[in-house]
Scaffold this active site. Sequence first.
Site, PDB file in Angstrom:
ATOM      1  N   ARG A 171       0.832  -1.214   0.000  1.00  0.00           N
ATOM      2  CA  ARG A 171       0.000   0.000   0.000  1.00  0.00           C
ATOM      3  C   ARG A 171       0.864   1.260   0.000  1.00  0.00           C
ATOM      4  NH1 ARG A 171      -5.219   0.153   2.132  1.00  0.00           N
ATOM      5  NH2 ARG A 171      -4.800   1.990   3.398  1.00  0.00           N
ATOM      6  N   ARG A 175       9.755   5.933  -2.904  1.00  0.00           N
ATOM      7  CA  ARG A 175      10.089   6.929  -3.927  1.00  0.00           C
ATOM      8  C   ARG A 175      11.527   7.370  -3.821  1.00  0.00           C
ATOM      9  NH1 ARG A 175       5.798  10.376  -2.152  1.00  0.00           N
ATOM     10  NH2 ARG A 175       3.949   9.446  -3.080  1.00  0.00           N
ATOM     11  N   ARG A 248      -9.381  -6.988  12.633  1.00  0.00           N
ATOM     12  CA  ARG A 248      -8.507  -6.320  13.581  1.00  0.00           C
ATOM     13  C   ARG A 248      -9.291  -5.138  14.130  1.00  0.00           C
ATOM     14  NH1 ARG A 248      -4.894  -7.799  16.950  1.00  0.00           N
ATOM     15  NH2 ARG A 248      -3.306  -6.196  17.225  1.00  0.00           N
ATOM     16  N   ARG A 279      -0.268   5.385  16.379  1.00  0.00           N
ATOM     17  CA  ARG A 279      -0.145   6.771  15.906  1.00  0.00           C
ATOM     18  C   ARG A 279      -0.944   7.722  16.779  1.00  0.00           C
ATOM     19  NH1 ARG A 279      -2.620   5.142   9.969  1.00  0.00           N
ATOM     20  NH2 ARG A 279      -4.504   4.181  10.751  1.00  0.00           N
ATOM     21  N   GLU A 299      -4.169   5.905  18.838  1.00  0.00           N
ATOM     22  CA  GLU A 299      -4.830   4.755  18.206  1.00  0.00           C
ATOM     23  C   GLU A 299      -4.159   3.459  18.661  1.00  0.00           C
ATOM     24  OE1 GLU A 299      -5.648   5.781  14.103  1.00  0.00           O
ATOM     25  OE2 GLU A 299      -5.474   3.673  13.561  1.00  0.00           O
ATOM     26  N   TYR A 347      -9.984  -4.694   2.320  1.00  0.00           N
ATOM     27  CA  TYR A 347      -9.307  -3.531   2.909  1.00  0.00           C
ATOM     28  C   TYR A 347      -9.471  -2.345   1.955  1.00  0.00           C
ATOM     29  CZ  TYR A 347      -5.286  -1.321   5.405  1.00  0.00           C
ATOM     30  OH  TYR A 347      -4.450  -0.510   6.133  1.00  0.00           O
ATOM     31  N   ASP A 349     -10.185   1.512   0.754  1.00  0.00           N
ATOM     32  CA  ASP A 349     -10.147   2.917   1.144  1.00  0.00           C
ATOM     33  C   ASP A 349     -11.465   3.555   0.691  1.00  0.00           C
ATOM     34  OD1 ASP A 349      -7.546   2.648   2.084  1.00  0.00           O
ATOM     35  OD2 ASP A 349      -6.665   3.129   0.130  1.00  0.00           O
TER      36      ASP A 349
HETATM   37  N1  UDP Z   1       3.202   0.671   8.095  1.00  0.00           N
HETATM   38  C1  UDP Z   1       4.408   0.564   8.765  1.00  0.00           C
HETATM   39  N2  UDP Z   1       4.969   1.685   9.301  1.00  0.00           N
HETATM   40  C2  UDP Z   1       4.409   2.893   9.207  1.00  0.00           C
HETATM   41  C3  UDP Z   1       3.175   3.019   8.509  1.00  0.00           C
HETATM   42  C4  UDP Z   1       2.592   1.881   7.970  1.00  0.00           C
HETATM   43  O1  UDP Z   1       4.948  -0.522   8.886  1.00  0.00           O
HETATM   44  O2  UDP Z   1       4.973   3.873   9.718  1.00  0.00           O
HETATM   45  C5  UDP Z   1       2.613  -0.556   7.521  1.00  0.00           C
HETATM   46  C6  UDP Z   1       1.667  -1.249   8.505  1.00  0.00           C
HETATM   47  O3  UDP Z   1       1.776  -2.626   8.332  1.00  0.00           O
HETATM   48  C7  UDP Z   1       0.312  -0.759   8.053  1.00  0.00           C
HETATM   49  C8  UDP Z   1       0.498  -0.729   6.543  1.00  0.00           C
HETATM   50  O4  UDP Z   1       1.836  -0.268   6.374  1.00  0.00           O
HETATM   51  O5  UDP Z   1      -0.728  -1.634   8.450  1.00  0.00           O
HETATM   52  C9  UDP Z   1      -0.465   0.149   5.800  1.00  0.00           C
HETATM   53  O6  UDP Z   1      -0.386   1.474   6.303  1.00  0.00           O
HETATM   54  P1  UDP Z   1      -1.558   2.528   6.081  1.00  0.00           P
HETATM   55  O7  UDP Z   1      -1.071   3.832   6.595  1.00  0.00           O
HETATM   56  O8  UDP Z   1      -1.998   2.448   4.670  1.00  0.00           O
HETATM   57  O9  UDP Z   1      -2.675   1.932   7.046  1.00  0.00           O
HETATM   58  P2  UDP Z   1      -4.108   2.491   7.508  1.00  0.00           P
HETATM   59  O10 UDP Z   1      -4.021   3.993   7.501  1.00  0.00           O
HETATM   60  O11 UDP Z   1      -5.111   1.902   6.554  1.00  0.00           O
HETATM   61  O12 UDP Z   1      -4.241   1.932   8.887  1.00  0.00           O
END
Ligand code: UDP
Length: 365
Positions: A171, A175, A248, A279, A299, A347, A349
């Site tokens: 996901r 870059r 989850r 986060r 969270e 999953y 968005d």
């Molecule tokens: N992820 C990570 N470190 C980060 C941010 C994301 O390892 O700092 C991984 C983690 O496994 C997460 C996945 O990337 O579940 C997808 O992140 P995203 O931000 O897309 O998740 P969402 O916002 O849907 O919870």
Amino acid sequence: MTYDYLIVGSGLFGSIFAYEANKRGKKCLVIDKRQHVGGNIYTKEVEGINVHEYGAHIFHTSNKIVWDYIRQFAEFNRYTNSPIAKYKDEIYNMPFNMNTFHKMWGVITPQEAQAKINEQIQEAGIVEPQNLEEQAISMVGKDIYEKLIKGYTGKQWGKPCTELPTFIIKRLPVRFTYDNNYFNDLYQGIPIGGYTQIIEKMLDGIDVRLNCDYFEYRDELKNIAEKVVFTGMIDQYYDYCYGELEYRSLRFETELLDMENYQGNAVVNYNEYEIPYTRIIEHKHFEYGTQPKTVITREYPSQWKKGDEPYYPMNDDKNNALYRKYEELAKQEKNVIFGGRLGMYKYFDMHHVIEEALKCVDHYL
Ligand code: UDP
């Protein structure tokens, strides 16, 4: 039959379907077990700040049709998601880009960064990644995996990265430019004034019953409509007849603080495993707020059990196979449509949900 459609769940999928059906002269009843509409995109105003009550929702899409569609219901600002990742006392830019690589290794050019990553992939001996750990190392190397992915992902999914599917980490963009935009999409923003107004506009003039759990009133609702649009958990709809799908869950801890600016960014990730939350969201920054106070949300990921809120489907091979059995049952239904993250066990968005809802509208209406 009083209604053409009974729509279970007033989230984005259900509300779009209701709006489009109503526009075409169909009579709809929308029910929701919560005391408000909007599902997980619901926002609530606190001290002039729109709080994302069920986790941060940042809208992004490359689909012009979807972008134009959602902007019928709200004006969007120019918000660009650029999370900060904190590991112990180090901070890094997300997603993985030249700023991240520079901070991690001191490299300056894309060639240097690529060489460093290649070296780490070779050391790990990965050819074809088989799990999230291998996928992550083959994208960004071992150092970034260890600091920014391993702990966060372990907390988020409750399993080690070696037991998780690769798509979860795919996901995120990688870059070789100095660009901190979390998404690759053409269009991105936050609705000025929050998400709830969008749903309220969609449901304007449509019958809505809140505090109404479908499973509690199933008998009473049985003959109320010709067709049902169900956006809850598909396994629950079928009374878990093939077994429970895995989800989850999350727990949110929200605080109103008597200060103007707590962390200087909407999203700060806490990437080490030892900190139990993944986060902290500071909601005002989604709309460039200048209020004297601020609202933050920690969270905490948690294991899902029956009765908990199922925020994320666990789309590994085992659960996807189980979902396909439920999907077979769903295909045989003449008068029930399943939609959304829970109804389709994906999953998604928000932009995916809109695409799916519009597909569904085309097909059924
Ligand atoms: N992820 C990570 N470190 C980060 C941010 C994301 O390892 O700092 C991984 C983690 O496994 C997460 C996945 O990337 O579940 C997808 O992140 P995203 O931000 O897309 O998740 P969402 O916002 O849907 O919870």
